[in-house]
Design an enzyme around this catalytic site. Sequence first.
Site, PDB file in Angstrom:
ATOM      1  N   HIS A  92       0.844  -1.198   0.000  1.00 25.59           N
ATOM      2  CA  HIS A  92       0.000   0.000   0.000  1.00 25.59           C
ATOM      3  C   HIS A  92       0.882   1.251   0.000  1.00 25.59           C
ATOM      4  O   HIS A  92       1.898   1.289   0.694  1.00 25.59           O
ATOM      5  CB  HIS A  92      -0.924  -0.009   1.226  1.00 25.59           C
TER       6      HIS A  92
ATOM      7  N   ARG B  79      -3.208   1.286  -4.032  1.00 25.98           N
ATOM      8  CA  ARG B  79      -2.777  -0.110  -4.242  1.00 25.98           C
ATOM      9  C   ARG B  79      -3.326  -0.644  -5.556  1.00 25.98           C
ATOM     10  O   ARG B  79      -4.230  -0.040  -6.152  1.00 25.98           O
ATOM     11  CB  ARG B  79      -3.173  -0.997  -3.077  1.00 25.98           C
TER      12      ARG B  79
ATOM     13  N   LYS C 220      -7.054  -0.550  -7.294  1.00 25.35           N
ATOM     14  CA  LYS C 220      -7.932   0.320  -6.518  1.00 25.35           C
ATOM     15  C   LYS C 220      -7.958   1.705  -7.160  1.00 25.35           C
ATOM     16  O   LYS C 220      -7.348   1.939  -8.187  1.00 25.35           O
ATOM     17  CB  LYS C 220      -7.520   0.335  -5.053  1.00 25.35           C
TER      18      LYS C 220
ATOM     19  N   ASP D 167      -7.111   8.550  -5.461  1.00 24.11           N
ATOM     20  CA  ASP D 167      -7.591   9.219  -4.245  1.00 24.11           C
ATOM     21  C   ASP D 167      -6.601  10.341  -3.909  1.00 24.11           C
ATOM     22  O   ASP D 167      -5.383  10.115  -3.902  1.00 24.11           O
ATOM     23  CB  ASP D 167      -7.671   8.180  -3.113  1.00 24.11           C
TER      24      ASP D 167
ATOM     25  N   CYS E  45      -5.540  11.731  -1.272  1.00 27.53           N
ATOM     26  CA  CYS E  45      -4.577  11.652  -0.162  1.00 27.53           C
ATOM     27  C   CYS E  45      -3.285  10.973  -0.595  1.00 27.53           C
ATOM     28  O   CYS E  45      -2.224  11.210  -0.014  1.00 27.53           O
ATOM     29  CB  CYS E  45      -5.170  10.966   1.060  1.00 27.53           C
ATOM     30  N   TYR E  46      -3.357  10.139  -1.651  1.00 28.74           N
ATOM     31  CA  TYR E  46      -2.137   9.475  -2.116  1.00 28.74           C
ATOM     32  C   TYR E  46      -1.220  10.442  -2.871  1.00 28.74           C
ATOM     33  O   TYR E  46      -0.090  10.087  -3.201  1.00 28.74           O
ATOM     34  CB  TYR E  46      -2.482   8.233  -2.937  1.00 28.74           C
TER      35      TYR E  46
ATOM     36  N   ASP F 176     -10.914  13.341  -1.413  1.00 31.34           N
ATOM     37  CA  ASP F 176     -10.478  12.131  -2.096  1.00 31.34           C
ATOM     38  C   ASP F 176     -10.705  12.278  -3.604  1.00 31.34           C
ATOM     39  O   ASP F 176      -9.772  12.243  -4.418  1.00 31.34           O
ATOM     40  CB  ASP F 176     -11.283  10.986  -1.452  1.00 31.34           C
TER      41      ASP F 176
ATOM     42  N   ASP G 187     -12.433  16.765   3.881  1.00 26.70           N
ATOM     43  CA  ASP G 187     -12.147  16.549   5.302  1.00 26.70           C
ATOM     44  C   ASP G 187     -10.733  17.032   5.600  1.00 26.70           C
ATOM     45  O   ASP G 187      -9.958  17.335   4.688  1.00 26.70           O
ATOM     46  CB  ASP G 187     -12.346  15.071   5.696  1.00 26.70           C
TER      47      ASP G 187
ATOM     48  N   HIS H 107      -7.778  14.707   4.164  1.00 30.68           N
ATOM     49  CA  HIS H 107      -7.485  14.891   2.744  1.00 30.68           C
ATOM     50  C   HIS H 107      -6.945  16.297   2.467  1.00 30.68           C
ATOM     51  O   HIS H 107      -6.113  16.479   1.588  1.00 30.68           O
ATOM     52  CB  HIS H 107      -8.709  14.564   1.886  1.00 30.68           C
TER      53      HIS H 107
HETATM   54  C1  FPP Z   1      -6.569   1.387   2.942  1.00 27.08           C
HETATM   55  O1  FPP Z   1      -7.719   2.131   3.020  1.00 27.08           O
HETATM   56  C2  FPP Z   1      -5.476   2.103   3.668  1.00 27.08           C
HETATM   57  C3  FPP Z   1      -4.438   1.506   4.246  1.00 27.08           C
HETATM   58  C4  FPP Z   1      -4.314   0.037   4.224  1.00 27.08           C
HETATM   59  C5  FPP Z   1      -3.325   2.282   4.909  1.00 27.08           C
HETATM   60  C6  FPP Z   1      -3.682   3.569   5.549  1.00 27.08           C
HETATM   61  C7  FPP Z   1      -2.524   4.208   6.216  1.00 27.08           C
HETATM   62  C8  FPP Z   1      -2.278   5.529   6.174  1.00 27.08           C
HETATM   63  C9  FPP Z   1      -3.165   6.420   5.410  1.00 27.08           C
HETATM   64  C10 FPP Z   1      -1.113   6.214   6.785  1.00 27.08           C
HETATM   65  C11 FPP Z   1      -0.300   5.567   7.827  1.00 27.08           C
HETATM   66  C12 FPP Z   1       0.860   6.401   8.189  1.00 27.08           C
HETATM   67  C13 FPP Z   1       1.141   6.966   9.380  1.00 27.08           C
HETATM   68  C14 FPP Z   1       2.364   7.780   9.503  1.00 27.08           C
HETATM   69  C15 FPP Z   1       0.308   6.800  10.577  1.00 27.08           C
HETATM   70  P1  FPP Z   1      -8.903   1.975   1.953  1.00 27.08           P
HETATM   71  O2  FPP Z   1      -9.159   0.528   1.667  1.00 27.08           O
HETATM   72  O3  FPP Z   1     -10.039   2.780   2.471  1.00 27.08           O
HETATM   73  O4  FPP Z   1      -8.328   2.730   0.692  1.00 27.08           O
HETATM   74  P2  FPP Z   1      -7.795   2.195  -0.734  1.00 27.08           P
HETATM   75  O5  FPP Z   1      -8.952   1.588  -1.434  1.00 27.08           O
HETATM   76  O6  FPP Z   1      -7.353   3.459  -1.413  1.00 27.08           O
HETATM   77  O7  FPP Z   1      -6.667   1.244  -0.486  1.00 27.08           O
HETATM   78 ZN    ZN Z   2      -7.947   9.144   0.747  1.00 23.87          ZN
HETATM   79  K     K Z   3      -9.102   5.356  -0.266  1.00 21.94           K
END
Ligand code: FPP
Ligand code: ZN
Ligand code: K
Length: 480
Positions: A276, A324, A327, A330, A332-333, A391, A398, A401
Amino acid sequence: MASSQASKAPVNPADSVDEEFVEDMSNFRIHLNPASMIPDLFSTYPPVRDELDTDTSATQDETVEICLPYISGQDADVKYNDYGVPSLDREGHARFLHRNLGTLPAPFIAADASRPWFLFWCLNALTLLGEDVSGYRERLIETALSMQNESGGFGGGPGQLSHLATTYAVILSLAIVGGQDCYEVIDRKALWRWLCLLKQADGGFRMSTDGEEDIRGAYCAVVIISLLGLPLDLTRESPAWTSDGTATLFTGLGKWVRRCQTFEGGISGQPDAEAHGAYAFCALGCLSILDTPNRSFPQYLDVPRLIAWLSSRQYAPEGGFSGRTNKLVDGCYSHWVGGCWPLLEACVGAQGSPGAALFENASQSLFSREGLIRYILSCCQDRTKRGGLRDKPGKPSDAYHSCYVLSGLSSAEHKWELQSPSAQEPMQGSGGPVWRVSPYPYDVQIFDEADRVGTIHPVYTIPEGKVIEIQEYFMSKEGF
Ligand code: FPP
Ligand code: ZN
Ligand code: K
């Protein structure tokens, strides 16, 4: 006008009104709509698409459908620049962030244990927008003190167990606002003892005593240790303590991070899990503190495979990153994946390394900065009165983001270089390599200069001056 003037002077054919010409000119204006200034890559359906019908391909198609009108400049209410890019609504976003630092409505009770995160997200995002956050100093100090435990670290609120993520968020918030009164909130001795309890014999860190061991822990711990200049020695109570006295808080950490690189080339939260983007940033941030990236990355990671995986995170036509494989894009990435690039550029492009030639052209990049900036400014802004960043279109803005979209925008707008990377000392303390920032030397800059946001340290993710101030403050202090 033109015809009355023409009657008083010798007739110039160029002055006469040609109805057909006027008609053509108005058509021309239609051709000048924003879509015509946007490369096909970002304004048309993707040339390659997954034709196997699954939930995954269907939601991907839907996402393209949702994003296309925004990135191809179809919104009549939005003003686009000459490159078909909308401007940044600084005021709207700042208002949104200030409100998020106030009293929140009842549904936010579910986020009660994340209060330190709201502090960090809002303060960092406001700083990126150029807002002065010093007015929050007293409230921040009072809130941080209420969350600190005598046994070390900060919980999510008064009476809550210390957690590495909330501790990280409180400490970064104190560093952003800055000044002795903020720094002195932190009980560094208790914090160090608590970190020793989280350090495991296999090299990694748990998020709380008896909590999960994951790569967020590896990143948060080394950020805290190196920002506050904590000793690396272990207490006897540490699960990682060895009788020969050689083990430290950093022992085995690089090797533990290595165990998180997956078959895909990306990085997972713990060994044998799914790669991820958020965890890729944690891994690279951690390794960047343990040593300079051009040594520590190749020492512990398969860098080419990581770059291949990270490159696959950027999508077209959306332009933004996914977290990932299979997926969706978004905002935040923009930080979690986008923030990996300066670190990787410091590794691959380091003086004397085989990849350095790649960067001889100053505007060479490992990702499409244009794509990311288009996605952020077109798709990630809530342009209603609410403000804030999000996102993707259709999702509410929020604080989380807002922080990470603006962080990603900053990374795309600037160029970071690690100078004197041949220094033999680890990055902690003075005398090590220094990160330097400059505006990215675009051949063509698609965003308006007014939309340039502030800069944040590529490893610590807060303004680089704030990193130096807190490190120097504690370095000049004797003992704890
Ligand atoms: C999946 O969310 C998200 C994760 C598996 C990891 C999230 C971790 C962080 C955002 C940061 C961690 C870092 C620190 C420093 C604490 P989802 O399934 O909602 O999103 P996706 O579909 O985009 O993978
Ligand atoms: Zn996000
Ligand atoms: K997400």
